[in-house]
Design an enzyme around this catalytic site. Structure first.
Site, mmCIF file in Angstrom:
data_model
loop_
_atom_site.group_PDB
_atom_site.id
_atom_site.type_symbol
_atom_site.label_atom_id
_atom_site.label_comp_id
_atom_site.label_asym_id
_atom_site.label_seq_id
_atom_site.Cartn_x
_atom_site.Cartn_y
_atom_site.Cartn_z
ATOM 1 N N CYS A 116 4.412 0.483 7.281
ATOM 2 C CA CYS A 116 4.466 -0.534 6.234
ATOM 3 C C CYS A 116 5.387 -1.633 6.763
ATOM 4 O O CYS A 116 6.035 -1.440 7.797
ATOM 5 C CB CYS A 116 5.031 0.101 4.957
ATOM 6 S SG CYS A 116 4.787 -0.856 3.459
ATOM 7 N N HIS A 149 16.023 2.383 5.373
ATOM 8 C CA HIS A 149 15.775 1.109 4.692
ATOM 9 C C HIS A 149 15.868 -0.079 5.669
ATOM 10 O O HIS A 149 16.411 -1.128 5.335
ATOM 11 C CB HIS A 149 16.775 0.974 3.537
ATOM 12 C CG HIS A 149 16.566 -0.220 2.654
ATOM 13 N ND1 HIS A 149 15.330 -0.639 2.228
ATOM 14 C CD2 HIS A 149 17.452 -1.105 2.120
ATOM 15 C CE1 HIS A 149 15.479 -1.710 1.461
ATOM 16 N NE2 HIS A 149 16.744 -2.014 1.403
ATOM 17 N N HIS A 192 0.841 -1.203 0.000
ATOM 18 C CA HIS A 192 0.000 0.000 0.000
ATOM 19 C C HIS A 192 0.877 1.255 0.000
ATOM 20 O O HIS A 192 2.097 1.187 0.155
ATOM 21 C CB HIS A 192 -0.904 -0.007 1.232
ATOM 22 C CG HIS A 192 -0.120 -0.022 2.517
ATOM 23 N ND1 HIS A 192 0.399 -1.184 3.021
ATOM 24 C CD2 HIS A 192 0.258 0.968 3.367
ATOM 25 C CE1 HIS A 192 1.050 -0.914 4.142
ATOM 26 N NE2 HIS A 192 0.991 0.400 4.370
ATOM 27 N N LYS A 226 8.982 12.398 1.013
ATOM 28 C CA LYS A 226 9.126 11.111 1.712
ATOM 29 C C LYS A 226 10.609 10.778 1.843
ATOM 30 O O LYS A 226 11.317 10.704 0.836
ATOM 31 C CB LYS A 226 8.396 10.047 0.879
ATOM 32 C CG LYS A 226 8.451 8.643 1.417
ATOM 33 C CD LYS A 226 7.233 7.857 0.902
ATOM 34 C CE LYS A 226 7.601 6.626 0.141
ATOM 35 N NZ LYS A 226 6.405 5.931 -0.383
ATOM 36 N N THR A 277 3.410 5.689 -3.482
ATOM 37 C CA THR A 277 4.582 5.689 -4.375
ATOM 38 C C THR A 277 5.633 4.643 -4.006
ATOM 39 O O THR A 277 5.750 4.241 -2.840
ATOM 40 C CB THR A 277 5.275 7.075 -4.335
ATOM 41 O OG1 THR A 277 5.511 7.417 -2.956
ATOM 42 C CG2 THR A 277 4.438 8.142 -5.012
ATOM 43 N N ARG A 278 6.391 4.243 -5.016
ATOM 44 C CA ARG A 278 7.578 3.392 -4.860
ATOM 45 C C ARG A 278 8.632 3.851 -5.868
ATOM 46 O O ARG A 278 8.285 4.370 -6.930
ATOM 47 C CB ARG A 278 7.260 1.924 -5.168
ATOM 48 C CG ARG A 278 6.325 1.227 -4.208
ATOM 49 C CD ARG A 278 6.970 0.981 -2.855
ATOM 50 N NE ARG A 278 6.155 0.150 -1.979
ATOM 51 C CZ ARG A 278 5.141 0.591 -1.234
ATOM 52 N NH1 ARG A 278 4.808 1.863 -1.244
ATOM 53 N NH2 ARG A 278 4.471 -0.236 -0.451
ATOM 54 N N LYS A 325 9.021 -2.749 -7.668
ATOM 55 C CA LYS A 325 9.403 -2.425 -9.059
ATOM 56 C C LYS A 325 9.491 -3.668 -9.938
ATOM 57 O O LYS A 325 9.400 -3.598 -11.143
ATOM 58 C CB LYS A 325 10.742 -1.662 -9.082
ATOM 59 C CG LYS A 325 11.927 -2.494 -8.594
ATOM 60 C CD LYS A 325 13.220 -1.706 -8.539
ATOM 61 C CE LYS A 325 13.383 -0.894 -7.294
ATOM 62 N NZ LYS A 325 13.349 -1.664 -6.035
#
Ligand code: FAD
Ligand SMILES: O=C(O)[C@@H]1CCCC=N1
Length: 390
Positions: free
Chosen positions: A319, A276, A50, A272, A53-54, A352
């Site tokens: 997330c 990581h 969800h 954003k 953007t990615r 991606k």
């Protein structure tokens, strides 16, 4: 509902995140009678796919990811045409990293070997090309010019719609509670029983919960990611409209994970910027994990490198990543049941690849030879970790 009387599907896919939805679509396109099961009512924000953007990029150190991304870009463009919606926006990706470090050097070499359109920025010209960013001492910089942003929620909805338009069936709000392997796999949910000639498990953070029914456990760590948005002091400074790129800062300090950002777009005036990695969580207990160590690291980074942002996150969303020990995916058949296919451990960088992963998992489910080398993604590589209770 008795399994004996239920419809026999060619394939059942468990999990309607990006990987399961793309796999189901590929199967339906190949005339396979396909059922896609999802535990939550769609759309939902409780897994990994969800958000608006990615990042999409070819900037990888490993050849196999670059090769898969060549095809994934083509498949994303095909999806855009089929769905009639824009899913990708080209912004470029700025990568900053220790100039003489192993990771950054390997990345540069891979970009050159694959002739990926890249601009290598010299220190003295950096601020002229990338204003409002402080390049750390000792860091080099490059730009992957075809990288950009994928509109994630929109993409997920589009793929699910395309799947249904090919005759695929989605049953959401149905949690799988049992799997019986066999020549016909029997899948029981909290409201029905289904049979499939093959089964694909793409359950994201819940992969091991489902795999337990098949006697397999993988070395997966589920972490909660605090998705942080930071306010621009002057609205628009880091925006897509001003052609600000996505960025990755590799290993900002020794032992730390990458930090990455996307230009302000989905929330005007907010950029954003995320860490990581996150803290371990049970997928059903995500909101009880309140560790903010990652946010402390980000505050220091924003203060040092992005002087045009207020160094306090304005919006924090949640997330999850499902991380393997080597951060490479799992794309394989079950070691005991050849008609059960597993897509798992996307380690925070799988979106991606959605369309190519869908193609590869569907090939495995149809008993075909996969069109990319899947050896980096085999379960066998975890031999010392994998616990089989069979
Ligand atoms: C903050 C964040 C930023 C990211 N940024 C990027 C990026 O920039 N670029 C990139 O390429 N990737 C990125 N990723 C990674 C990418 O989003 C994930 O790799 C990808 O979404 C994983 O998809 P999935 O389908 O495997 O998992 P999920 O989306 O979690 O889907 C699994 C689905 O299975 C369902 N399910 C589980 N158990 C059951 C059950 N028992 N019965 C029925 N259904 C079940 C779940 O409810 C869920 O919907 C990011 C991830 C996060 C969290
Ligand atoms: O996969 C990606 O490109 C993003 C950005 C870098 C870290 C993880 N996700």
């Amino acid at each position: 509902l008795l399994a004996g009387k239920s419809i026999l599907y060619d394939c059942i896919v468990i999990g309607a995140g990006i990987q399961g939805s793309c796999t189901a679509y590929q199967l339906a396109k190949n005339k396979q009678k396909t059922l896609l099961l999802e535990q939550f009512v769609l759309p939902h924000s409780r897994g990994s796919s969800h958000g608006q953007t990615r990042v999409i990029r070819k900037t990888y150190e490993e050849d196999f990811y670059v090769q898969m991304m060549h095809e994934s870009y083509e498949l994303w463009a095909q999806l855009e045409r089929e769905a009639g919606v824009e899913l990708y926006r080209r912004t470029g990706l700025l990568v900053m990293g220790p100039e003489n470090g192993e990771g950054f050097s390997r990345l540069k070499a891979t970009m050159q070997r694959h002739k990926i359109p890249t601009v290598f920025l010299e220190k003295q010209e950096f601020s002229q090309h990338i204003p409002n960013v402080n390049l750390a001492d000792g860091n080099g910089a490059l730009i992957d010019t075809f990288a950009g942003v994928l509109y994630a929620d929109r993409a997920l909805r589009a793929v699910q719609r395309l799947f249904q338009s090919c005759g695929g069936v989605i049953k959401d709000g149905e949690k799988v509670i049992d799997i019986r392997p066999g020549a016909e796999v029997t899948v029981t949910t909290d409201s029905g029983v289904y049979r499939g000639r093959s089964l694909v498990i793409t359950a994201g953070p819940w992969a091991n919960t489902l795999l337990r029914h098949t006697g397999l456990q993988l070395p997966l760590k589920v972490v909660k990611i605090n998705v942080c948005y930071w306010k621009e002091e002057i609205p628009g400074t880091y925006s897509v409209g001003q052609s600000f790129p996505c960025f990755i800062e590799m290993e900002p300090k020794e032992g730390e994970y990458d930090i990455y950002g996307l230009p302000s777009n989905e929330y005007p005036g907010l950029m954003k910027v995320c860490y990581h990695m996150g803290s371990e969580t049970e997928p059903d207990e995500r909101d009880k994990q309140t560790d903010r160590g990652d946010i402390d690291i980000l505050v220091r980074f924003v203060t040092r490198c992005l002087p045009g942002l207020v160094p306090v996150p304005a919006v924090v969303e949640s997330c999850m990543y499902t991380v393997t020990p080597d951060h490479n995916f799992v794309l394989d058949s079950h070691p005991t049941y050849g008609n059960i296919i597993i897509g798992a451990g996307f380690s925070g960088h799988g979106f991606k690849f959605g369309p190519i992963i869908g193609k590869l998992l569907s090939q495995l489910a149809m008993g075909q030879v996969p069109s990319h080398d899947l050896s980096p993604f085999r379960i066998q590589r975890f031999q010392s970790h994998a616990r089989s209770s069979l």
